[in-house]
Write an enzyme that holds these catalytic residues in place. Sequence first.
Site, PDB file in Angstrom:
ATOM      1  N   ASP A  37       2.959  -3.440  -3.634  1.00  0.00           N
ATOM      2  CA  ASP A  37       1.959  -4.105  -4.471  1.00  0.00           C
ATOM      3  C   ASP A  37       1.002  -3.162  -5.195  1.00  0.00           C
ATOM      4  OD1 ASP A  37       0.740  -3.355  -2.103  1.00  0.00           O
ATOM      5  OD2 ASP A  37      -0.069  -5.330  -1.626  1.00  0.00           O
ATOM      6  N   HIS A  38       0.746  -1.970  -4.646  1.00  0.00           N
ATOM      7  CA  HIS A  38      -0.173  -1.004  -5.281  1.00  0.00           C
ATOM      8  C   HIS A  38      -0.141   0.277  -4.466  1.00  0.00           C
ATOM      9  CE1 HIS A  38      -2.797  -2.011  -1.974  1.00  0.00           C
ATOM     10  NE2 HIS A  38      -2.724  -3.286  -2.324  1.00  0.00           N
ATOM     11  N   ASP A  60       0.787  -1.230   0.000  1.00  0.00           N
ATOM     12  CA  ASP A  60       0.000   0.000   0.000  1.00  0.00           C
ATOM     13  C   ASP A  60       0.821   1.284   0.000  1.00  0.00           C
ATOM     14  OD1 ASP A  60      -1.731  -2.091   0.499  1.00  0.00           O
ATOM     15  OD2 ASP A  60      -2.788  -1.144   2.146  1.00  0.00           O
ATOM     16  N   CYS A  81      -4.476  -5.633  -3.468  1.00  0.00           N
ATOM     17  CA  CYS A  81      -3.435  -6.595  -3.142  1.00  0.00           C
ATOM     18  C   CYS A  81      -3.487  -7.907  -3.912  1.00  0.00           C
ATOM     19  CB  CYS A  81      -3.485  -6.878  -1.643  1.00  0.00           C
ATOM     20  SG  CYS A  81      -2.303  -8.105  -1.082  1.00  0.00           S
TER      21      CYS A  81
END
Length: 563
Positions: free
Chosen positions: A230-231, A14, A57
């Site tokens: 992941d993002h 995140d 995720c």
Amino acid sequence: MSSKPNVLWITTHDINPHIGAYSGVYPGAEYAVTPHLDRLASEGVRFDNAFAAAPICAPSRSAIMTGCHPTAIGTMHMRTKAVPPPGVRLFSEYFREAGYFVTNNSFTDFQVPVPVSAFDDCSDTAHWRNRPSADTPFFAAFHGLITHESQIYLDDDAFAERTRHVRDEDRHDPTKAPLPPYYPDTEVFRKAWARYNDLITEMDHWVGTLLAQLEEDGLAENTIVVFWSDHGLGMPRGKRWANDSGLHEPLIMRWPGHLEPGTSTDALVHLMDLAPSMLSACGIDVPDHMHAVPFLDARGELKKNTNGYVFAGRDRMGELEDMTRSVRDRRYRYIRHYHPDRSPMQHCDYPDQLWTWREMRRMGSVEAGQRARGLPRSALTLLQRRLIAPTKPVEELYDLIADPYEEHNLADDPQAAGTLHRFREALRDWQSRYGDLGFLAEDELLERWRPGGVWQKTPPPLVERDPTGGIAVSSAEDAVVVWTDDPPSDQPESEGAGVPAIGSPGEVIGAPPTDGRYWRLLTPERPPPQDRPTWVRAVRLGHLASDDVEVPAHLASPTEDQE
């Protein structure tokens, strides 16, 4: 020490590239305090255009672990238990087949129940230090949850404990928080932004401990170190959004003697390109099923033009039903919404409990009150209001060089018509080439995978004597065969034969089954022993593992006439 390079993955959750090494490259990075990651970047390569396959995720991590687009293999909904096409495997298995000791500490969430074939050790204690010998090469992945969105919103005491390694002088001042213009300048957002960066500093401390252990073990010179997230960050317009703020990721890589220190690249890379890149760098053949392409080879040469575009998708997230596709090149981001009649910030139970989501809802309520009194709205700007609007445009197009915060949608600008057409064609070509299961109703997709809700079981491997008197084990349906010499016990597997127990944490993130037995991949180079009983089983992603087949010791021994 192994002549093969080791691989150490350090991953977090995140965050965008809000790391000091990205100062001047990514907006807001100058606020960061990240000495260990900055040093890692100074000793390696900083990737300036790395992007996730999804802004959340599990779909993103499924892409990284398979090297496949989630929309093509059915892993695009958050969360699911997909049945990928035959032949699709978690790439860690190829490292095991090549003789690597493969560990995962310990987060999975790959959108499939993780089979026992994936790792030598997937646990909270998994570490390269547990490999069988100093000569055994390793692939070790560590997944930190320090920066997960949930940590931003802890109570004060819990947050202080969570960030206990952050020095007072390194704490981020909320009054100096570089809020993006799509956030209202309120105490809630300033506090959340400061805490987000404090968590990144705490995560940086954790990164430093792993790098120090690598140095202590004398392994740094022969290890490819990769850091990624992941993002995007866990606030509105970040995580769960198919904008740059939801998909643009930090990626830093160090490989002494191969990658030039202190360099950067603007090459367009999917995070899922990591799978074939790691295989290629370690001299392992890249399997045909992967959609991703390697940007690194065994000589340490970085390839710059492997992707003309990178692609991403947003689909169901919990009870939030949506479908968006996103395409990026070095300059522009194109976004196509297939449900423009739905709000970009639909109700979703989990994030709606978070401060920043509640704050956006509150500001919308303030503006509703203004309207009730016959007054013009003034609590939010037009840009901020778009986050909670009841609808969204069919298409969005942004020039990220001129407009890094994606404030000005060029989709209706006649001067951008040529660019818009180019991206429409790129999206159509991508969907035509790989397929897009997002167009299929999810219930229908599940019925295809598991008719009547029944999990399909992998057929057991066939065990036969080969001409030398040993055994030959084969399996149909592109399954992987594993073996163990640990006898069955009365202890039930934590997830049955590859399926999570209902209601367990493992059911959600697909953690591998644990029955106290150590399962090895069967390869021609590493067959089962012939002097004791062994057990073999077949596994395939999205299926139940097969029943075990016992191979008695006498079957694995030559016959008298062969002797």
